[in-house]
Design an enzyme around this catalytic site. Structure first.
Site, short mmCIF file in Angstrom:
data_model
loop_
_atom_site.label_atom_id
_atom_site.label_comp_id
_atom_site.label_asym_id
_atom_site.label_seq_id
_atom_site.Cartn_x
_atom_site.Cartn_y
_atom_site.Cartn_z
N GLN A 43 0.85 -1.19 0.00
CA GLN A 43 0.00 0.00 0.00
C GLN A 43 0.89 1.25 0.00
OE1 GLN A 43 -3.14 1.42 0.64
NE2 GLN A 43 -2.14 3.36 1.14
N THR A 44 0.52 2.24 -0.79
CA THR A 44 1.31 3.47 -0.75
C THR A 44 0.48 4.68 -1.15
OG1 THR A 44 3.38 4.51 -1.48
CG2 THR A 44 2.14 3.26 -3.14
N ARG A 45 0.92 5.83 -0.68
CA ARG A 45 0.40 7.12 -1.16
C ARG A 45 1.59 8.04 -1.41
NH1 ARG A 45 0.28 10.54 3.58
NH2 ARG A 45 0.48 9.31 5.47
N HIS A 91 11.07 5.61 -2.53
CA HIS A 91 12.49 5.86 -2.29
C HIS A 91 13.15 4.52 -2.01
CE1 HIS A 91 11.56 5.39 1.94
NE2 HIS A 91 10.84 6.51 1.98
N HIS A 124 11.51 2.10 0.52
CA HIS A 124 10.36 1.34 0.01
C HIS A 124 10.83 0.16 -0.84
CE1 HIS A 124 8.27 5.49 0.27
NE2 HIS A 124 7.93 4.79 1.33
N GLY A 168 3.70 -0.99 7.03
CA GLY A 168 4.81 -0.07 7.25
C GLY A 168 4.86 0.46 8.67
N ASP A 221 4.42 3.22 11.24
CA ASP A 221 3.44 4.32 11.28
C ASP A 221 2.52 4.27 10.06
OD1 ASP A 221 2.17 6.51 12.42
OD2 ASP A 221 3.47 7.96 11.43
N HIS A 222 2.09 3.08 9.73
CA HIS A 222 1.25 2.87 8.55
C HIS A 222 -0.04 3.70 8.65
CE1 HIS A 222 -0.07 0.08 5.22
NE2 HIS A 222 -1.20 0.70 5.53
N ALA A 223 -0.34 4.44 7.58
CA ALA A 223 -1.55 5.27 7.50
C ALA A 223 -1.61 6.32 8.60
CB ALA A 223 -2.82 4.42 7.53
#
Length: 383
Positions: A193-195, A199, A202, A287, A289-291
């Protein structure tokens, strides 16, 4: 074999054939509710199985159960309420009640037919506290909640047509990714998942996951995001550059997921995993601190919450945050690197934004040059 849909069945509720003809002949007689793009996207996601097993916007029993227990009323894990709001005046003026069919429109375009099952009020402060762990209106998800209508409408829906989608050629729905994974012979798939643009941190995390599974689904969110985030088309261009130059052929599927971002931290991490399960993913990369946003959540809260859901049906992958170590000479994490903090260079998203915003290529230990060039070449990469 890829994951079974959440709840056991992939929902498909798109009007077609004779039933569509019947509704089209009745559209003008039916009450209409104009909805913003965010709700129109929710409606399409519901109808195309992204939110399986939900078949429509939540009725009060499910809503309250999700709010208090993070489970639907049938005990299935579910952490983010999917609700449709309206103003009390609209409800009174239209005189709608349970059993009525309502047309949802976006800019006047009929989007879906909602068969109303429930009309109920909600406490937005309590909603914010439960979902976002704060009532602070400075939190973007809380701010968006406070702006919504004071009445909720629950019921099953059928899609007439989705809202216009400028990224349609990058969009795959759950039924399509499942076919694609099967054609590729993938039995295990990790979803990312990404927004953000990618880099090297990731890339490190994605390749660590790829070591253990057959394929990777890179799944950027396209939908409402906060000011300062990257534009959807910039994220796509950046990932295309990364995949073309730095991934083996045939191991990555890049597809856009049109879904709203909530910034609900740990609850949203579980929500993202459930949604990717519906796309067929067997693993989900969670991740640090995801979201999250600001300092509303602890750095590893999004990992800890998964302990509460042993029955989720998708395996979370917790890969520690990567950094560049000057002694190791590459990207590592604290589990594999023995060197001290003085050798560690952490990749700051804020610093990257500042450099890219000035048209500068970040150092190659932070971002691939082809990725940086794809971002810089866009005239306005940020929302």
């Amino acid at each position: 074999m890829v994951s079974r849909p959440h709840g056991g069945r992939l929902v498909r509720r798109v009007l077609s054939g004779r039933r569509r003809e019947i509704f089209e002949s009745q559209y003008r007689e039916m009450p209409r509710l104009e909805v913003p793009l965010e709700r129109a996207i929710d409606a399409e996601d519901l109808a195309r199985g992204v939110f399986s097993p939900l078949e429509g916007f939540m009725v009060e029993d499910d809503y309250l159960s999700v709010l208090s227990r993070m489970r639907l009323s049938n005990d299935l894990p579910w952490t983010i309420p999917i609700v449709l709001d309206a103003n009390r005046e609209w409800v009174l003026n239209e005189g709608v009640s349970a059993g009525d069919d309502i047309i949802l429109t976006y800019h006047g375009l009929p989007i879906a037919v909602l068969t109303l099952e429930d009309i109920y009020s909600w406490d937005k402060g309590l909603h914010a506290e439960k979902v976002f762990k704060t009532r602070d209106p400075n939190h973007p998800g809380v701010e968006a909640t406070y702006k919504r209508g004071d009445i909720l409408l629950g019921g099953r829906l059928e899609l007439i047509q989705g809202p216009p989608n400028p990224l349609e050629r990058y969009t795959l729905w759950p039924v399509e990714t499942r076919v694609l994974f099967k054609e590729k012979g993938w039995r295990t798939v990790a979803a990312f998942q990404t927004r953000n643009v990618p880099h090297l941190g990731h890339e490190y995390v994605q390749k660590a996951a790829l070591t253990f599974v057959d394929g990777l689904l890179v799944h950027p969110l396209a939908g409402w995001k906060k000011r300062g985030d990257y534009r959807d088309e910039v994220i796509i261009r950046a990932y295309e550059a990364l995949i073309t130059h730095y991934y083996p052929r045939g191991v990555v599927v890049l597809s856009v997921l049109r879904m709203n971002m909530n910034y609900a931290g740990p609850r949203e991490a579980v929500h993202h995993a459930i949604v990717r399960k519906n796309f067929g993913a067997t693993h989900f990369i969670v991740g640090r601190d995801h979201a999250g946003v600001g300092s509303y959540y602890g750095p590893y809260e999004a990992w800890e919450i998964f302990r509460e859901f042993p029955d989720l049906g998708i395996t979370p992958l917790f890969v520690r945050e990567a950094y560049y170590c000057r002694r190791c000479g590459g990207m590592v994490n604290e589990k594999v690197c023995p060197h001290g903090d003085e050798y560690r260079v952490r990749i700051s998203g804020t610093r990257l934004r500042e450099m890219l915003g000035r048209g500068e290529r970040p150092p190659e230990y932070m971002m691939r040059p082809e990725v940086a060039d794809a971002i810089i070449s866009h005239p306005d990469p940020f929302i």
